[in-house]
Design an enzyme around this catalytic site. Sequence first.
Site, short mmCIF file in Angstrom:
data_model
loop_
_atom_site.label_atom_id
_atom_site.label_comp_id
_atom_site.label_asym_id
_atom_site.label_seq_id
_atom_site.Cartn_x
_atom_site.Cartn_y
_atom_site.Cartn_z
CB CYS A 121 -0.96 0.00 1.18
SG CYS A 121 -2.09 -1.39 1.16
CG HIS A 305 -3.02 3.59 2.60
ND1 HIS A 305 -3.54 3.30 1.36
CD2 HIS A 305 -3.06 2.43 3.31
CE1 HIS A 305 -3.88 2.02 1.33
NE2 HIS A 305 -3.60 1.48 2.49
CG ASN A 335 -6.57 -0.54 1.65
OD1 ASN A 335 -5.93 -0.13 0.68
ND2 ASN A 335 -5.99 -1.12 2.69
N1 COA Z 1 -18.47 -7.92 10.29
C1 COA Z 1 -18.91 -8.18 11.52
N2 COA Z 1 -18.10 -8.54 12.52
C2 COA Z 1 -16.80 -8.62 12.26
C3 COA Z 1 -16.27 -8.37 10.99
C4 COA Z 1 -17.17 -8.00 9.98
N3 COA Z 1 -16.77 -7.73 8.72
N4 COA Z 1 -14.92 -8.52 11.03
C5 COA Z 1 -14.63 -8.87 12.28
N5 COA Z 1 -15.75 -8.94 13.03
C6 COA Z 1 -15.90 -9.27 14.44
C7 COA Z 1 -14.74 -10.07 14.97
O1 COA Z 1 -14.93 -11.45 14.69
C8 COA Z 1 -14.81 -9.78 16.44
O2 COA Z 1 -15.81 -10.55 17.01
P1 COA Z 1 -15.64 -11.13 18.51
O3 COA Z 1 -15.52 -9.91 19.39
O4 COA Z 1 -16.89 -11.90 18.71
O5 COA Z 1 -14.39 -11.94 18.48
C9 COA Z 1 -15.28 -8.32 16.48
O6 COA Z 1 -15.90 -8.07 15.20
C10 COA Z 1 -14.19 -7.32 16.70
O7 COA Z 1 -13.10 -7.65 15.85
P2 COA Z 1 -11.79 -6.79 15.82
O8 COA Z 1 -10.81 -7.45 14.94
O9 COA Z 1 -11.40 -6.46 17.22
O10 COA Z 1 -12.35 -5.47 15.12
P3 COA Z 1 -11.63 -4.11 14.92
O11 COA Z 1 -12.36 -3.03 15.59
O12 COA Z 1 -10.14 -4.23 15.19
O13 COA Z 1 -11.79 -3.89 13.36
C11 COA Z 1 -10.51 -4.10 11.33
C12 COA Z 1 -11.23 -4.84 12.45
C13 COA Z 1 -9.92 -5.12 10.38
C14 COA Z 1 -11.51 -3.23 10.60
C15 COA Z 1 -9.39 -3.19 11.96
O14 COA Z 1 -8.63 -3.96 12.85
C16 COA Z 1 -8.47 -2.61 10.94
O15 COA Z 1 -8.86 -1.76 10.17
N6 COA Z 1 -7.18 -2.99 10.93
C17 COA Z 1 -6.22 -2.46 10.00
C18 COA Z 1 -6.47 -3.00 8.63
C19 COA Z 1 -5.61 -2.36 7.60
O16 COA Z 1 -5.32 -1.20 7.68
N7 COA Z 1 -5.22 -3.14 6.59
C20 COA Z 1 -4.50 -2.71 5.45
C21 COA Z 1 -3.23 -2.04 5.78
S1 COA Z 1 -2.54 -1.34 4.34
#
Ligand code: COA
Length: 378
Positions: A121, A305, A335
């Site tokens: 990215c 980004h 993204n």
């Molecule tokens: N829909 C519904 N629930 C979801 C889900 C979705 N699409 N994805 C995950 N969950 C659930 C998880 O299973 C978890 O459930 P649990 O509490 O029962 O275990 C809960 O939601 C929380 O998950 P968590 O991973 O803690 O969520 P989060 O607030 O960290 O958000 C991301 C997840 C991926 C959106 C976030 O971590 C993120 O943006 N990370 C960076 C990603 C990124 O930048 N990637 C590219 C880099 S270039």
Amino acid sequence: MGCCIVGCGKGLPALDVTNDELATLVDTSDEWISTRTGIRSRRISIEESSLDLAETAARQALGWEGALPGFEQQSAFAPEDIDLVLFATLTPDALLPSSAALLRRRLGLVNAVSFDLNAACSGFVYSLTVAEALMAASQAHVAGASGRNHYHRALVVGAERLSRITNWQDRNTCVLFGDGAGAVVVEWRDDAPGIISSYIKNDDDTTNSLVCPASFDSSFVFDQNGVNEIAIQDPAALLADASLDRIDEELGVIEGVAAGEPRQSIRMDGQKVFKFAGNALTNAVLEVLNRAELTLDDIALIVPHQANERIIKYAAKKLGLSLDRFQISIEHRGNSSAACVPMTLSDAYDSGKISPGDKVIMVAFGAGLTSGAVLYEA
Ligand code: COA
């Protein structure tokens, strides 16, 4: 004097896929996706290749189709004016030739040296940094420049079809990604500063927080003893490529692949990446400011980004800036990796947010782990 942005453009696929539509594929909801990420829909390529999207973005950046506000006065470049093409992508349409070589051929950029760059990215920011360095090193006033290629104008592109390497059964990742392309034309000018400072950095991804193995389909007919006769007679008895098992192990995906996950798909530990991203974004902004001996007060706009709106909010808070100092385009795009920064920059020009003389920071982070920023005067 310096490397100045003299054109900008973007290319998007026609299909818009909403969160509600994704909720028919995986256990998710519009409410969860939009509150956790800021994303409501994303563009997905059906017929458009990465190259098609890149071509659209490049034509606009070159002034051939619909120049953006701020660049209308600039006359369109002739194909032979461009002497460098850098194409940032992690989803090339082909392994050979490079996407840059294909784009050069399509656009008739007969004088351009062309190659691809994969820094995930951060690819566009890395590519712009490399383009600027090559241009600066080839200027007449630099000692030894006459022994090098000369670069006066470059086309720098970020284009992706992340939809091709997304596991559409994995709700942790599939809600985040989209397709698209962005491009800029940069020109060396003696009367303007252009890019004032840049910064690129790698950290080891020690826990494999963001990976995507490659996929090789062609028949493999060798084992430790040389040609395997059975594999030659019977393609169905195709040999496993032992080196791929080893890389799957190194990337921490061997069990998932054995369990039937699509091999060539993005796997991510969201929370680890989130933590890295917020700090990397903040750090890169401060680094380019420091290198330019400027402060945040000097900056008109930050073009980050677009991975998650909450990452941008986190960085804004750490930097003590209000969110309106950032250009945000994630809501209807998600993204799209290396394409995000140039597409978002093109939005900023399109909405008249960048005026001549403004200082702007582009900043990115991604797999690798990579991060970086470029500070320029418009
Ligand atoms: N829909 C519904 N629930 C979801 C889900 C979705 N699409 N994805 C995950 N969950 C659930 C998880 O299973 C978890 O459930 P649990 O509490 O029962 O275990 C809960 O939601 C929380 O998950 P968590 O991973 O803690 O969520 P989060 O607030 O960290 O958000 C991301 C997840 C991926 C959106 C976030 O971590 C993120 O943006 N990370 C960076 C990603 C990124 O930048 N990637 C590219 C880099 S270039």
